[in-house]
Design a protein around this motif. Structure first.
Motif, PDB file in Angstrom:
ATOM      1  N   HIS A   1       0.835  -1.183   0.000  1.00 24.45           N
ATOM      2  CA  HIS A   1       0.000   0.000   0.000  1.00 24.45           C
ATOM      3  C   HIS A   1       0.877   1.242   0.000  1.00 24.45           C
ATOM      4  O   HIS A   1       2.091   1.166   0.173  1.00 24.45           O
ATOM      5  CB  HIS A   1      -0.971   0.007   1.191  1.00 24.45           C
ATOM      6  N   VAL A   2       0.231   2.383  -0.213  1.00 26.41           N
ATOM      7  CA  VAL A   2       0.910   3.678  -0.226  1.00 26.41           C
ATOM      8  C   VAL A   2       0.475   4.431   1.023  1.00 26.41           C
ATOM      9  O   VAL A   2      -0.697   4.406   1.393  1.00 26.41           O
ATOM     10  CB  VAL A   2       0.529   4.464  -1.499  1.00 26.41           C
ATOM     11  N   ARG A   3       1.433   5.078   1.675  1.00 30.63           N
ATOM     12  CA  ARG A   3       1.122   5.784   2.921  1.00 30.63           C
ATOM     13  C   ARG A   3       1.784   7.171   2.912  1.00 30.63           C
ATOM     14  O   ARG A   3       2.912   7.328   2.467  1.00 30.63           O
ATOM     15  CB  ARG A   3       1.632   4.974   4.098  1.00 30.63           C
TER      16      ARG A   3
ATOM     17  N   SER B   1       6.570  19.330   6.005  1.00 29.02           N
ATOM     18  CA  SER B   1       6.522  18.842   4.627  1.00 29.02           C
ATOM     19  C   SER B   1       6.047  17.393   4.601  1.00 29.02           C
ATOM     20  O   SER B   1       6.243  16.639   5.546  1.00 29.02           O
ATOM     21  CB  SER B   1       7.895  18.963   3.967  1.00 29.02           C
ATOM     22  N   LYS B   2       5.389  17.029   3.508  1.00 23.58           N
ATOM     23  CA  LYS B   2       4.793  15.701   3.404  1.00 23.58           C
ATOM     24  C   LYS B   2       5.416  14.930   2.251  1.00 23.58           C
ATOM     25  O   LYS B   2       5.757  15.499   1.223  1.00 23.58           O
ATOM     26  CB  LYS B   2       3.293  15.816   3.202  1.00 23.58           C
ATOM     27  N   ARG B   3       5.533  13.639   2.432  1.00 20.18           N
ATOM     28  CA  ARG B   3       6.041  12.734   1.397  1.00 20.18           C
ATOM     29  C   ARG B   3       5.193  11.479   1.415  1.00 20.18           C
ATOM     30  O   ARG B   3       4.417  11.224   2.337  1.00 20.18           O
ATOM     31  CB  ARG B   3       7.500  12.345   1.660  1.00 20.18           C
ATOM     32  N   TRP B   4       5.391  10.653   0.403  1.00 17.86           N
ATOM     33  CA  TRP B   4       4.665   9.399   0.267  1.00 17.86           C
ATOM     34  C   TRP B   4       5.640   8.247   0.309  1.00 17.86           C
ATOM     35  O   TRP B   4       6.787   8.355  -0.118  1.00 17.86           O
ATOM     36  CB  TRP B   4       3.881   9.383  -1.039  1.00 17.86           C
ATOM     37  N   ALA B   5       5.172   7.130   0.837  1.00 16.48           N
ATOM     38  CA  ALA B   5       6.000   5.939   0.945  1.00 16.48           C
ATOM     39  C   ALA B   5       5.235   4.730   0.419  1.00 16.48           C
ATOM     40  O   ALA B   5       4.012   4.675   0.508  1.00 16.48           O
ATOM     41  CB  ALA B   5       6.405   5.690   2.395  1.00 16.48           C
ATOM     42  N   VAL B   6       5.987   3.780  -0.116  1.00 20.28           N
ATOM     43  CA  VAL B   6       5.431   2.496  -0.531  1.00 20.28           C
ATOM     44  C   VAL B   6       5.752   1.507   0.572  1.00 20.28           C
ATOM     45  O   VAL B   6       6.894   1.418   1.020  1.00 20.28           O
ATOM     46  CB  VAL B   6       6.057   2.028  -1.865  1.00 20.28           C
ATOM     47  N   VAL B   7       4.746   0.775   1.031  1.00 15.65           N
ATOM     48  CA  VAL B   7       4.943  -0.246   2.054  1.00 15.65           C
ATOM     49  C   VAL B   7       4.649  -1.591   1.400  1.00 15.65           C
ATOM     50  O   VAL B   7       3.514  -1.869   1.024  1.00 15.65           O
ATOM     51  CB  VAL B   7       4.019  -0.019   3.276  1.00 15.65           C
ATOM     52  N   LEU B   8       5.675  -2.408   1.243  1.00 14.44           N
ATOM     53  CA  LEU B   8       5.566  -3.681   0.532  1.00 14.44           C
ATOM     54  C   LEU B   8       5.648  -4.831   1.532  1.00 14.44           C
ATOM     55  O   LEU B   8       6.611  -4.927   2.291  1.00 14.44           O
ATOM     56  CB  LEU B   8       6.690  -3.785  -0.496  1.00 14.44           C
ATOM     57  N   TYR B   9       4.633  -5.676   1.539  1.00 11.44           N
ATOM     58  CA  TYR B   9       4.613  -6.833   2.434  1.00 11.44           C
ATOM     59  C   TYR B   9       5.562  -7.887   1.885  1.00 11.44           C
ATOM     60  O   TYR B   9       5.485  -8.265   0.724  1.00 11.44           O
ATOM     61  CB  TYR B   9       3.197  -7.395   2.538  1.00 11.44           C
TER      62      TYR B   9
END
Length: 106
Positions: free
Chosen positions: A4-6, A14-22
């Motif tokens: 998912h993306v968080r 400041s805001k950023r996005w992260a990829v969370v990979l199971y």
């Protein structure tokens, strides 16, 4: 295969996005089975993070995904030399070892 993306924030706002990979189940240092996740941070937009997640899930589904490791080149080459030694002529193996020792791992 899940992921998912968080969104996350820095202290300066400041805001950023992260990829969370199971990545599946792992054995913890305490010996228990726990879920393992890989975070890939630093995406400027949600769209770029979602694109990266899609790419990773596709490569995982295709079987081409390679989990990153902290193994050094010299550790890899030592393991590789031990693996191929039985398949090579003695002189060939000696030459490969010499090339690795002299040119790559001085």
């Amino acid at each position: 295969m899940r992921g998912h993306v968080r969104k996350y924030e820095f202290k300066d706002g400041s805001k950023r996005w992260a990829v969370v990979l199971y990545q599946g189940k792992r054995v913890s240092p305490k010996g228990k089975l726990v879920d393992s996740y890989r975070w890939i941070r630093g995406f400027q937009t949600q769209k770029t993070a979602q694109g990266e997640l899609t790419k990773l899930l596709k490569s995982k589904g295709d079987g081409t995904y390679i989990e990153p490791s902290k193994q050094t080149l010299s550790e890899y080459l030592a393991r590789w030399l031990n693996t191929i030694e039985s398949n090579l002529a003695p002189k060939t193996f000696e030459r490969y070892k010499e090339l690795v020792d002299l040119n790559i791992n001085p």
